[in-house]
Enzyme design. Structure first.
Site, mmCIF file in Angstrom:
data_model
loop_
_atom_site.group_PDB
_atom_site.id
_atom_site.type_symbol
_atom_site.label_atom_id
_atom_site.label_comp_id
_atom_site.label_asym_id
_atom_site.label_seq_id
_atom_site.Cartn_x
_atom_site.Cartn_y
_atom_site.Cartn_z
ATOM 1 N N ILE A 182 -22.336 83.842 -51.018
ATOM 2 C CA ILE A 182 -21.400 84.876 -50.616
ATOM 3 C C ILE A 182 -20.097 84.566 -51.330
ATOM 4 O O ILE A 182 -19.655 83.409 -51.383
ATOM 5 C CB ILE A 182 -21.202 84.931 -49.085
ATOM 6 C CG1 ILE A 182 -20.179 86.021 -48.725
ATOM 7 C CG2 ILE A 182 -20.819 83.592 -48.504
ATOM 8 C CD1 ILE A 182 -20.036 86.258 -47.221
ATOM 9 N N SER A 183 -19.491 85.572 -51.924
ATOM 10 C CA SER A 183 -18.285 85.370 -52.719
ATOM 11 C C SER A 183 -17.139 84.824 -51.877
ATOM 12 O O SER A 183 -17.100 84.981 -50.657
ATOM 13 C CB SER A 183 -17.842 86.684 -53.371
ATOM 14 O OG SER A 183 -18.794 87.149 -54.293
ATOM 15 N N ALA A 184 -16.178 84.212 -52.555
ATOM 16 C CA ALA A 184 -14.971 83.731 -51.888
ATOM 17 C C ALA A 184 -14.162 84.915 -51.364
ATOM 18 O O ALA A 184 -14.186 86.003 -51.930
ATOM 19 C CB ALA A 184 -14.125 82.923 -52.870
#
Length: 304
Positions: free
Chosen positions: A138-140
């Site tokens: 999951i992206s930052a």
């Protein structure tokens, strides 16, 4: 010296650097680097200029690097000290550092609790990508915020949005709130287990009503082919790096629409693709990034 005291001193020392270049060009996104020696699947942003990083990026890296010396491997780090482990505080921090400028983006990220979309044991409010299994991440938070900012004008009520590589469903849920029940938010993910878990995540979130009424949907499919059944889309977000922009996604982008996609292998750029009314496209580089690759299901599952 205590860890907290050290961080406070460092933040005050480098505060002028953080503020030095605010507003120097309207299209730039001043964001924090999320790279860390403890992050192996790294997805980070850097200055658009490789040769001359801006002072606030260098200063923040110094703060992060020194802080890491005080932290255990399981520590949440700078952003999760004190009240910053709460979703609202995370959004406020992104606003404070100039990553979030839009009131609407801030409201949506406050409403959709990131903690519901990060697997147990993770640090959902820490500004870093998190592993979600199956060689995916999951992206930052700063990358989610940056992409929402870039796409905001194409996420108005009644519009259609496609999220390629929807993972845990976080950004798809944000899209759903932005386009409303009169629009469509579509997630595409080729790992069936992630589709199942993301659906459960969304059911617990503020986007659940749109999942129930069908204006939000998650589908098992190869993201490189998009989801033509509901095309064209006013905006497309791609959450993994393609070696080149897939033609199918350009075809599914509505004239006047926008796509945000990381492109590259070793070196990657976040590209902004705008489709003109005559069907032509303009492409510009927004910033350097590092994403996991957009590839086939088998290649992803068997990657090292």
């Amino acid at each position: 010296m205590s860890k907290r005291r050290a961080v406070l001193l460092l933040r005050e020392r480098f505060r002028p650097c953080f503020l030095a270049h605010r507003g120097d060009r309207p299209t730039s996104i001043h964001r924090l680097q999320a790279a860390s020696p403890r992050c192996s699947s790294v997805e980070t942003s850097s200055s658009s200029s490789r040769a001359s990083p801006r002072p606030q990026f260098l200063a923040m890296e110094v703060v992060r690097s020194i802080f890491s010396c005080f932290s255990s491997p399981r520590s949440h780090g700078l952003w999760s000290s004190g009240a910053s482990d709460k979703n609202k505080a995370m959004v406020e921090q992104l606003q404070r550092y100039g990553v979030i400028k839009s009131t609407k983006v801030a409201e949506v990220m406050e409403t959709i609790d990131r903690g519901l979309f990060v697997p147990p044991g993770g640090s959902p409010y820490f500004d870093s990508p998190m592993a979600i299994g199956y060689n995916a991440t999951i992206s930052a938070p700063h990358m989610h915020a940056a992409c929402l900012e870039l796409l905001e004008d194409h996420l108005q009520a009644g519009m259609r949005a496609l999220d390629v590589g929807s993972g845990t469903g976080y950004l798809t849920a944000c899209f759903a709130l932005m386009v409303g029940p009169g629009g469509r938010a579509v997630g595409v993910e080729h790992i069936p287990e992630l589709v199942a878990s993301s659906t459960e995540n969304i059911k617990k979130s503020s986007a659940a009503p749109q999942l129930n009424d069908g204006s939000l949907s998650i589908h098992i499919a190869d993201g490189r082919e998009g989801w033509p059944e509901l095309a064209p889309y006013d905006c497309i977000h791609v959450g993994a790096a393609a070696p080149q922009i897939p033609e199918a996604l350009i075809e599914q982008l509505k004239p006047g629409g926008r796509m945000v996609i990381p492109v590259g292998t070793i070196f990657q750029e976040l590209k902004v693709v705008d489709k003109k009314q005559d069907g032509g496209v303009s492409i510009r580089d927004e910033t350097s990034v590092r994403y996991v690759p957009l590839t086939s299901k088998d290649a992803q599952l068997h990657s090292n």
